[in-house]
Design a protein around this motif. Sequence first.
Motif, mmCIF file in Angstrom:
data_model
loop_
_atom_site.group_PDB
_atom_site.id
_atom_site.type_symbol
_atom_site.label_atom_id
_atom_site.label_comp_id
_atom_site.label_asym_id
_atom_site.label_seq_id
_atom_site.Cartn_x
_atom_site.Cartn_y
_atom_site.Cartn_z
ATOM 1 N N GLU A 5 0.833 -1.207 0.000
ATOM 2 C CA GLU A 5 0.000 0.000 0.000
ATOM 3 C C GLU A 5 0.861 1.246 0.000
ATOM 4 O OE1 GLU A 5 -3.020 0.133 2.959
ATOM 5 O OE2 GLU A 5 -3.968 -1.734 2.319
ATOM 6 N N VAL A 9 -0.122 0.536 -4.372
ATOM 7 C CA VAL A 9 -0.931 -0.574 -4.879
ATOM 8 C C VAL A 9 -2.335 -0.500 -4.278
ATOM 9 C CG1 VAL A 9 -1.140 -3.101 -4.940
ATOM 10 C CG2 VAL A 9 1.096 -2.018 -5.216
ATOM 11 N N SER A 10 -3.359 -0.775 -5.078
ATOM 12 C CA SER A 10 -4.752 -0.724 -4.633
ATOM 13 C C SER A 10 -4.993 -1.635 -3.435
ATOM 14 C CB SER A 10 -5.693 -1.142 -5.761
ATOM 15 O OG SER A 10 -5.680 -0.214 -6.808
ATOM 16 N N LEU A 37 3.520 3.321 -11.725
ATOM 17 C CA LEU A 37 2.261 3.980 -11.379
ATOM 18 C C LEU A 37 2.270 5.464 -11.756
ATOM 19 C CD1 LEU A 37 1.477 2.344 -7.906
ATOM 20 C CD2 LEU A 37 0.161 2.075 -10.027
ATOM 21 N N THR A 62 -3.478 -2.299 -10.654
ATOM 22 C CA THR A 62 -3.960 -1.137 -9.905
ATOM 23 C C THR A 62 -4.582 -0.122 -10.845
ATOM 24 O OG1 THR A 62 -2.366 -1.417 -8.096
ATOM 25 C CG2 THR A 62 -3.230 0.805 -8.457
ATOM 26 N N SER A 65 -7.899 -1.366 -12.444
ATOM 27 C CA SER A 65 -9.087 -1.329 -11.571
ATOM 28 C C SER A 65 -9.687 0.072 -11.477
ATOM 29 C CB SER A 65 -8.734 -1.850 -10.170
ATOM 30 O OG SER A 65 -7.784 -1.014 -9.529
ATOM 31 N N GLU A 66 -8.889 1.093 -11.804
ATOM 32 C CA GLU A 66 -9.417 2.465 -11.809
ATOM 33 C C GLU A 66 -10.202 2.756 -13.086
ATOM 34 O OE1 GLU A 66 -5.930 4.854 -11.395
ATOM 35 O OE2 GLU A 66 -5.460 4.135 -9.365
#
Length: 441
Positions: A5, A9-10, A37, A62, A65-66
């Motif tokens: 995190e 990371v999600s 990222l 990550t 998923s956005e």
Amino acid sequence: MSRFEDLGVSKWLCEALGSMRIQTPTNIQTACIPKILKGHDCIGGAKTGSGKTIAFGAPMLTKWSEDPSGIFGVILTPTRELALQIAEQFAALGATVNLKVAVIVGGEDIVAQALKLQSRPHFIVATPGRLAHHILSSGEDTIGGLRRVKYLVLDEADRLLTETFSSDLQRCFSVLPSPAERQTLLFTATVTDAVRSLKDRTSSKGKPELFIAELDKVDEVAIPSTLAIWYIFIPSYVKEAYLHNVLTLEENKDSTAIVFVNRTHTAEVLRRTLRKLDIRVASLHSEMPQAERTNSLHRFRAGAARVLIATDVASRGLDIPTVELVINYDIPADADDYIHRVGRTARAGRKGESVSFVTEKDVHRILAIEERINKKMVEYEKVTDNQIIKDSLQKTSNAKREALLDMERENFGEHKEAQRKKKGLGKPKKDRKFKSKTELD
């Protein structure tokens, strides 16, 4: 808060990693995840077993998923088995979020693969040859989604950036977004000049600077300190007897082992010979149908076979944690291939052993390997000539003779030779690094 995190990371992915008992990032993951990222292209170089798949997978998942739309990323690998392994890891990480992953490799039904591509999976894991075939032969409905991918990953980039894959890679690149419109991620255990040369080609105005994480210098840590490297100097005509003897030594008789060879014919002879000698053995080479290749790998991972006879299709990236012994039955022509082969054992801090069979023709190759790894091999003294004569010579000779007769009756290699003639190719050179492109695709 987990360290993953901290890297950005999600939360859902941190929980997925935690459920797989992956909680502390490795050095390559710590170096690369934040940069990816933030939009940087990346070249990641680190020794085998260091977690490179998660280093590129975590930031991609990550970001996906956005905004989970269309085909988000394409991962290219040199071998089918590595493609399947990466796809399995992605599927496991995305099990709770309905992640769709398609594997596009040779040896599988091409129509079924075209339908998978048309369904716009979130991630595609492919070998260059098969993906290039779809680009050349399938319609826009099949390949259209490739034109909008956000990420391109070249895993085992040093191998992909060789002449073997050049034309297929170019065809793949022809339908992908330009480097300015996508992120390009290259990962390898050996950062070659070909990989470094991409620095200028990937830089684009308006994009963050290319990030290079070359954490492990080959001369320092490519060969783990927990790996013992041995050699046996032997006549070439009794190699099978030495192999049987090494595998059946008291300290090795229960060990899981990978035996690397340079030719598919050798792999098949050894598989059949050892089976006749009651050793639980499987093989992995390009003349096997894909279903058999997959089954062999599963049997070896599950312990149903304790010995895997393989060409270099098994030297790249495959994670089989229980391998205790690597035997170089044939010495590779390229020192980097030796590094990748022995990297199948002594992973993640575990102990392991490697034994190389050196004949009179291999001395220059061994010297090149020792210079590359900056380490001398030690003579393996656990087998003796008397042992070989007493315990192995006669029985392996008989078993090999029966194996060769069986192969002759079954016309082993006939299909491959017919394919070569159809393409107007001559007989393959004995020591060529890869016998054909299908060895990898």
